[in-house]
Design a protein around this motif. Sequence first.
Motif, PDB file in Angstrom:
ATOM      1  N   GLU A 199     -33.922  19.432  28.804  1.00 34.02           N
ATOM      2  CA  GLU A 199     -33.754  18.618  27.602  1.00 34.02           C
ATOM      3  C   GLU A 199     -32.451  17.823  27.657  1.00 34.02           C
ATOM      4  N   PHE A 200     -32.542  16.542  27.267  1.00 34.16           N
ATOM      5  CA  PHE A 200     -31.360  15.701  27.377  1.00 34.16           C
ATOM      6  C   PHE A 200     -30.827  15.194  26.036  1.00 34.16           C
ATOM      7  N   ILE A 201     -31.706  14.652  25.183  1.00 32.76           N
ATOM      8  CA  ILE A 201     -31.246  13.950  23.973  1.00 32.76           C
ATOM      9  C   ILE A 201     -30.413  14.856  23.069  1.00 32.76           C
ATOM     10  N   ILE A 202     -30.939  16.045  22.758  1.00 36.07           N
ATOM     11  CA  ILE A 202     -30.230  16.952  21.870  1.00 36.07           C
ATOM     12  C   ILE A 202     -28.915  17.390  22.519  1.00 36.07           C
ATOM     13  N   ALA A 203     -28.968  17.711  23.806  1.00 32.83           N
ATOM     14  CA  ALA A 203     -27.751  18.140  24.500  1.00 32.83           C
ATOM     15  C   ALA A 203     -26.703  17.024  24.509  1.00 32.83           C
ATOM     16  N   PHE A 204     -27.175  15.791  24.609  1.00 34.84           N
ATOM     17  CA  PHE A 204     -26.275  14.638  24.686  1.00 34.84           C
ATOM     18  C   PHE A 204     -25.589  14.389  23.345  1.00 34.84           C
ATOM     19  N   PHE A 205     -26.360  14.472  22.249  1.00 36.93           N
ATOM     20  CA  PHE A 205     -25.807  14.095  20.948  1.00 36.93           C
ATOM     21  C   PHE A 205     -25.205  15.260  20.184  1.00 36.93           C
ATOM     22  N   LEU A 206     -25.660  16.498  20.445  1.00 40.54           N
ATOM     23  CA  LEU A 206     -25.142  17.626  19.669  1.00 40.54           C
ATOM     24  C   LEU A 206     -24.116  18.428  20.464  1.00 40.54           C
ATOM     25  N   GLY A 207     -23.798  18.001  21.679  1.00 36.86           N
ATOM     26  CA  GLY A 207     -22.946  18.811  22.525  1.00 36.86           C
ATOM     27  C   GLY A 207     -21.453  18.534  22.385  1.00 36.86           C
ATOM     28  N   GLY A 208     -21.081  17.497  21.637  1.00 31.00           N
ATOM     29  CA  GLY A 208     -19.665  17.152  21.567  1.00 31.00           C
ATOM     30  C   GLY A 208     -19.154  16.806  22.945  1.00 31.00           C
ATOM     31  N   THR A 209     -18.081  17.493  23.385  1.00 32.14           N
ATOM     32  CA  THR A 209     -17.531  17.189  24.704  1.00 32.14           C
ATOM     33  C   THR A 209     -18.133  18.070  25.799  1.00 32.14           C
ATOM     34  N   GLU A 210     -18.961  19.044  25.412  1.00 34.72           N
ATOM     35  CA  GLU A 210     -19.558  19.935  26.410  1.00 34.72           C
ATOM     36  C   GLU A 210     -20.717  19.220  27.117  1.00 34.72           C
ATOM     37  N   THR A 211     -20.811  19.386  28.437  1.00 35.71           N
ATOM     38  CA  THR A 211     -21.930  18.778  29.148  1.00 35.71           C
ATOM     39  C   THR A 211     -22.839  19.863  29.710  1.00 35.71           C
ATOM     40  N   THR A 212     -24.143  19.628  29.559  1.00 41.59           N
ATOM     41  CA  THR A 212     -25.117  20.476  30.240  1.00 41.59           C
ATOM     42  C   THR A 212     -25.538  19.732  31.505  1.00 41.59           C
ATOM     43  N   LEU A 213     -26.415  20.360  32.266  1.00 42.01           N
ATOM     44  CA  LEU A 213     -26.839  19.777  33.532  1.00 42.01           C
ATOM     45  C   LEU A 213     -27.451  18.385  33.337  1.00 42.01           C
ATOM     46  N   SER A 214     -28.328  18.240  32.325  1.00 36.76           N
ATOM     47  CA  SER A 214     -28.991  16.946  32.137  1.00 36.76           C
ATOM     48  C   SER A 214     -27.980  15.880  31.699  1.00 36.76           C
ATOM     49  N   VAL A 215     -27.016  16.271  30.864  1.00 37.51           N
ATOM     50  CA  VAL A 215     -25.994  15.306  30.435  1.00 37.51           C
ATOM     51  C   VAL A 215     -25.138  14.897  31.640  1.00 37.51           C
ATOM     52  N   TYR A 216     -24.842  15.860  32.505  1.00 39.81           N
ATOM     53  CA  TYR A 216     -24.094  15.569  33.735  1.00 39.81           C
ATOM     54  C   TYR A 216     -24.857  14.566  34.598  1.00 39.81           C
ATOM     55  N   ILE A 217     -26.168  14.816  34.781  1.00 39.08           N
ATOM     56  CA  ILE A 217     -26.987  13.919  35.605  1.00 39.08           C
ATOM     57  C   ILE A 217     -26.989  12.520  35.013  1.00 39.08           C
ATOM     58  N   PHE A 218     -27.167  12.437  33.693  1.00 38.40           N
ATOM     59  CA  PHE A 218     -27.203  11.125  33.039  1.00 38.40           C
ATOM     60  C   PHE A 218     -25.883  10.380  33.254  1.00 38.40           C
ATOM     61  N   GLY A 219     -24.781  11.123  33.191  1.00 43.44           N
ATOM     62  CA  GLY A 219     -23.470  10.505  33.414  1.00 43.44           C
ATOM     63  C   GLY A 219     -23.322   9.971  34.832  1.00 43.44           C
ATOM     64  N   GLN A 220     -23.915  10.688  35.812  1.00 43.84           N
ATOM     65  CA  GLN A 220     -23.797  10.276  37.213  1.00 43.84           C
ATOM     66  C   GLN A 220     -24.537   8.973  37.508  1.00 43.84           C
ATOM     67  N   PHE A 221     -25.575   8.682  36.695  1.00 43.36           N
ATOM     68  CA  PHE A 221     -26.359   7.468  36.931  1.00 43.36           C
ATOM     69  C   PHE A 221     -25.501   6.204  36.873  1.00 43.36           C
ATOM     70  N   ARG A 222     -24.379   6.289  36.163  1.00 44.30           N
ATOM     71  CA  ARG A 222     -23.550   5.090  36.002  1.00 44.30           C
ATOM     72  C   ARG A 222     -22.820   4.732  37.290  1.00 44.30           C
ATOM     73  N   PHE A 223     -22.684   5.702  38.209  1.00 44.60           N
ATOM     74  CA  PHE A 223     -21.924   5.433  39.431  1.00 44.60           C
ATOM     75  C   PHE A 223     -22.878   5.285  40.616  1.00 44.60           C
ATOM     76  N   PRO A 224     -23.067   4.072  41.116  1.00 42.87           N
ATOM     77  CA  PRO A 224     -24.012   3.864  42.229  1.00 42.87           C
ATOM     78  C   PRO A 224     -23.683   4.733  43.436  1.00 42.87           C
ATOM     79  N   ALA A 225     -22.404   5.015  43.674  1.00 41.89           N
ATOM     80  CA  ALA A 225     -22.027   5.802  44.843  1.00 41.89           C
ATOM     81  C   ALA A 225     -22.516   7.250  44.737  1.00 41.89           C
ATOM     82  N   ARG A 226     -22.775   7.710  43.505  1.00 47.30           N
ATOM     83  CA  ARG A 226     -23.188   9.103  43.313  1.00 47.30           C
ATOM     84  C   ARG A 226     -24.708   9.286  43.417  1.00 47.30           C
ATOM     85  N   VAL A 227     -25.447   8.175  43.499  1.00 48.13           N
ATOM     86  CA  VAL A 227     -26.904   8.259  43.444  1.00 48.13           C
ATOM     87  C   VAL A 227     -27.506   9.160  44.532  1.00 48.13           C
TER      88      VAL A 227
END
Lengths: 268, 294
Positions: A199-227
């Motif tokens: 699950e991503f949406i709830i983890a993204f919006f209700l997590g504050g500064t904490e990241t779960t695995l899906s939030v981490y993955i979503f963050g990595q998408f912004r960096f082409p070098a990490r793909v």
Amino acid sequence: MKFPALKTYTVAYLLFLYAPILLLPIFAFNDSKIIAFPLQGFTTGWFRMMWADDALFKALRNSLIVGISTSIMATTLGIFAARASTRYAFPGKAAGLGLIMLPMVLPEMIMSMSMLVVFLAIGIPLNLFTIILGHVLVCTPFAVAILTSAFQSLDKSLEEAAQDLGEGPFSTFWRVILPLVMPGIISSALITFTISLDEFIIAFFLGGTETTLSVYIFGQFRFPARVPSIMALGTILVCLSIALLTTAEYFRRRGIARTGAKDTGGFL
Amino acid sequence: MTNPNRTRLWRSEGASGLTLISPPLIYAVLMLAAPLATMAVYSVFTDGYLTIEPILTAQNYIDTWTDVLYRSVMLRSLLVSVFVTAATVILAYPVAYFVSFNVDPSKKSMWLFLITIPFWTSYLIRVFMWKVILGYNGVINSGLKALHIIDQPLGWLNYNVGAMVLTLAHAYAPFAILPIYVALEKIDRSLMEAGQDLGETRWTTFLRVTLPLSMPGVIAAVLIVFIPTIGDYVTPNLIGGGKIPMIANAIEKLMLKADNKPLGSAIAISAMLIVGLVSVLFLFLNRRFMRGQR
């Protein structure tokens, strides 16, 4: 009624369903920063790059905390609802069950935003706990669906026999019913864990500064070098979910065999 | 005449049932009903600077329904969802038909398992894979170039509504296959033999017997695909490149970045109303359909 062309079509459709998953390992082992053909040779470097990121392990730890807590809580709530719906008639049953099952069809964005509004208004800080609250809400309907079919296939005479032999209602539940539906419980725990992990949406919006695995993955998408290293991570995750699902399916089938019911197909 | 014993039994059964269901029910009331109610209240309040003023207004709803920006987002979301639903259900029907009618009963659950596996793997990664596959320098374009079929990458593959429809049709495929499969399984096989005995061809038997009898499954599939699609956030964000926002993206922007919670709430409530309306319409159609068959 048989249409011979259907098999070809179905196989083609399955290829479409599996295309993204089959491409993952190809590019996870491909020695190129760009996800494109032609392939450039074999490397395990992307797996090492993925493994070297500490943020991944923190996110993984958070996801495990959230997933295990959610799985236990949602399955427990699911046992209550499934038992009530299969065994008892009571006023307001349809409406009550309807409300419990509603998160299955409601857009997650609307649920997470409405919860966010309330948490902000009351002043509940956003962290892993608030993610768990949201995930339990979303996972409970799936637990109820799986457990309802487990409780439904129970033979009521077993319960009556136990009570005739002098067991009280609680010990009947504990010693007769629970062991019989145990495969359903394990299957529900595994499925709700998998849903929470993904699950991503709830983890993204209700997590504050904490990241779960899906939030981490979503963050990595912004960096082409990490793909490419995300491809490596994806490959591992796909293998893990297939292992988890095969286990859940095994327990589901064993449960059906144990209560003597007929197999009617998947868990959805 | 009422039997006092029976009334008592029912009463105690009712009480046990209520006690049992109360933990999950209270949870759903606290975490779902109460927040949704709060959102509904916010949607008729006025947005102040950093606060929400409890002054009743209909302005948020007027903005939602008349402002060109929000109206176009709503219309786009509806349109994408309609396309996705149509594509998913039409593509899924033959698969459900194949598993129900052409597969040996002992192998059916294996086929269903095969169909559901991709659905349980990371949704984010699946969506991202479509971005990678359809991208300007992506898998398809680079593959075709390597095979010397094209010289220039095909620009129409990515960052458009078509790519979003493809991605979402992939994401919700099992949601469409399973309800149709369940409906097909319930059909009495002798009806089809009767159709053929009465001189129908395979194709007309399908059109006049199988298809109408499987409609409840099709309608369930339509609802199950349509509802989550209209609220999807990740696909417009990744595949649409953030330039083709749908309702969920608009809600996020208003609630967080623009900090206009009343307007965001009004859009969310409006979206729920649209979804509710479409669902009721389809359930009504389903009921009429069932009645017509009797």
